[in-house]
Design a protein around this motif. Sequence first.
Motif, PDB file in Angstrom:
ATOM      1  N   UNK A 201       0.686  -1.259   0.062  1.00 17.07           N
ATOM      2  CA  UNK A 201       0.109  -0.024  -0.107  1.00 17.07           C
ATOM      3  C   UNK A 201       0.919   1.247   0.038  1.00 17.07           C
ATOM      4  N   UNK A 202       1.863   1.404  -1.003  1.00 19.50           N
ATOM      5  CA  UNK A 202       2.616   2.414  -1.146  1.00 19.50           C
ATOM      6  C   UNK A 202       2.748   2.649  -2.481  1.00 19.50           C
ATOM      7  N   UNK A 203       3.303   3.975  -3.155  1.00 22.87           N
ATOM      8  CA  UNK A 203       3.847   4.100  -4.375  1.00 22.87           C
ATOM      9  C   UNK A 203       4.810   3.406  -4.770  1.00 22.87           C
ATOM     10  N   UNK A 204       5.214   2.935  -5.926  1.00 17.00           N
ATOM     11  CA  UNK A 204       6.102   2.064  -6.569  1.00 17.00           C
ATOM     12  C   UNK A 204       7.262   3.286  -6.805  1.00 17.00           C
ATOM     13  N   UNK A 205       8.738   3.024  -6.043  1.00 14.68           N
ATOM     14  CA  UNK A 205       9.517   3.863  -6.090  1.00 14.68           C
ATOM     15  C   UNK A 205      10.333   3.366  -7.389  1.00 14.68           C
ATOM     16  N   UNK A 206      11.090   4.254  -8.216  1.00 18.97           N
ATOM     17  CA  UNK A 206      11.906   3.932  -9.178  1.00 18.97           C
ATOM     18  C   UNK A 206      12.920   2.986  -8.725  1.00 18.97           C
ATOM     19  N   UNK A 207      13.285   3.062  -7.324  1.00 15.76           N
ATOM     20  CA  UNK A 207      14.248   2.014  -6.603  1.00 15.76           C
ATOM     21  C   UNK A 207      13.774   0.986  -6.114  1.00 15.76           C
ATOM     22  N   UNK A 208      12.510   0.370  -6.252  1.00 17.38           N
ATOM     23  CA  UNK A 208      11.929  -0.775  -5.823  1.00 17.38           C
ATOM     24  C   UNK A 208      12.670  -1.700  -6.409  1.00 17.38           C
ATOM     25  N   UNK A 209      12.928  -2.912  -5.757  1.00 17.09           N
ATOM     26  CA  UNK A 209      13.520  -4.083  -6.554  1.00 17.09           C
ATOM     27  C   UNK A 209      12.528  -4.346  -7.378  1.00 17.09           C
ATOM     28  N   UNK A 210      12.983  -5.094  -8.513  1.00 18.48           N
ATOM     29  CA  UNK A 210      11.945  -5.583  -9.508  1.00 18.48           C
ATOM     30  C   UNK A 210      11.174  -6.844  -8.874  1.00 18.48           C
ATOM     31  N   UNK A 211      11.555  -7.416  -7.906  1.00 22.58           N
ATOM     32  CA  UNK A 211      10.606  -8.586  -7.358  1.00 22.58           C
ATOM     33  C   UNK A 211      10.157  -8.155  -6.038  1.00 22.58           C
ATOM     34  N   UNK A 212       9.654  -7.000  -5.685  1.00 21.23           N
ATOM     35  CA  UNK A 212       9.153  -6.285  -4.788  1.00 21.23           C
ATOM     36  C   UNK A 212       8.404  -5.063  -4.925  1.00 21.23           C
ATOM     37  N   UNK A 213       7.709  -5.034  -5.960  1.00 21.91           N
ATOM     38  CA  UNK A 213       7.111  -3.831  -6.311  1.00 21.91           C
ATOM     39  C   UNK A 213       5.942  -3.502  -5.729  1.00 21.91           C
TER      40      UNK A 213
END
Length: 265
Positions: A201-213
Amino acid sequence: MSPALTAAAPVPILLYHRVGPEPSSWIAPFNVDAETLDQHLALVEESGRTPVTVSRLCDGMAGRASLPERPVVITFDDGFADTLTLAAPLLARHGHVATVYLTSGFLTARSPGGDLMLDWAQARELAAQGHEIGAHSVTHPQLDLLSAPLARAEIQVSKAQLEEGLERRIRSFAYPHGYSSPLVRRSVVEAGFDSACSVKNALCSPHDPLFSLARLTVAADTPASTVRRWLGGEGAPVGLRDDRAAARVWRAWRRARAMAPVGSS
């Protein structure tokens, strides 16, 4: 168009489930009727955002593809039949695409609450309309509470079943209930997926791991004003970690509860 996201550009990934009348109690808290979905899709246009699939977003985050200046991702979990009969026509009318995560063992069946699910022909029709199909396990368990072999089987078999039944590569996975763990995430990588969605329940960060969006759950009681704020990049945290202390405590509590004798409080 931008070759990749910038640190100043969080992306809302909206999470829907059922879209229709008379939901079972199993999914009712997350059911959104068609009129509400239509309103939300209009808000997407009002926001100036362009819907892309999860895999296209991830390709952009990895610098492998271009992205629109203001992307948004629309996802549907589980594979309810009204994803095709009610949601897809609305998406088409607005010119939007979505990523639909299917629980492979629910296809041609019903949900644990009795809701009608997609069959294989309907799943193929969604893919033919341009929507991305992702995997959501076989039986929809809390994967982080399973043994390593059982978790791997849920992940690997769902991918194999969907790829065989739909005759296309399945690139993305969504963790049932939003729960994962380092072991579960490694299993998703080893199964050959390119990305995976949590909830957070958060906005996706450009730094989010690709396996934890990170995604934002649109529930039955989510007001349109909240969706409007999310589309504006506001009203939610950005890029929470899966393994922050609170998440580890919550996992331990759920594991203890799952192991408690029947009838215990």
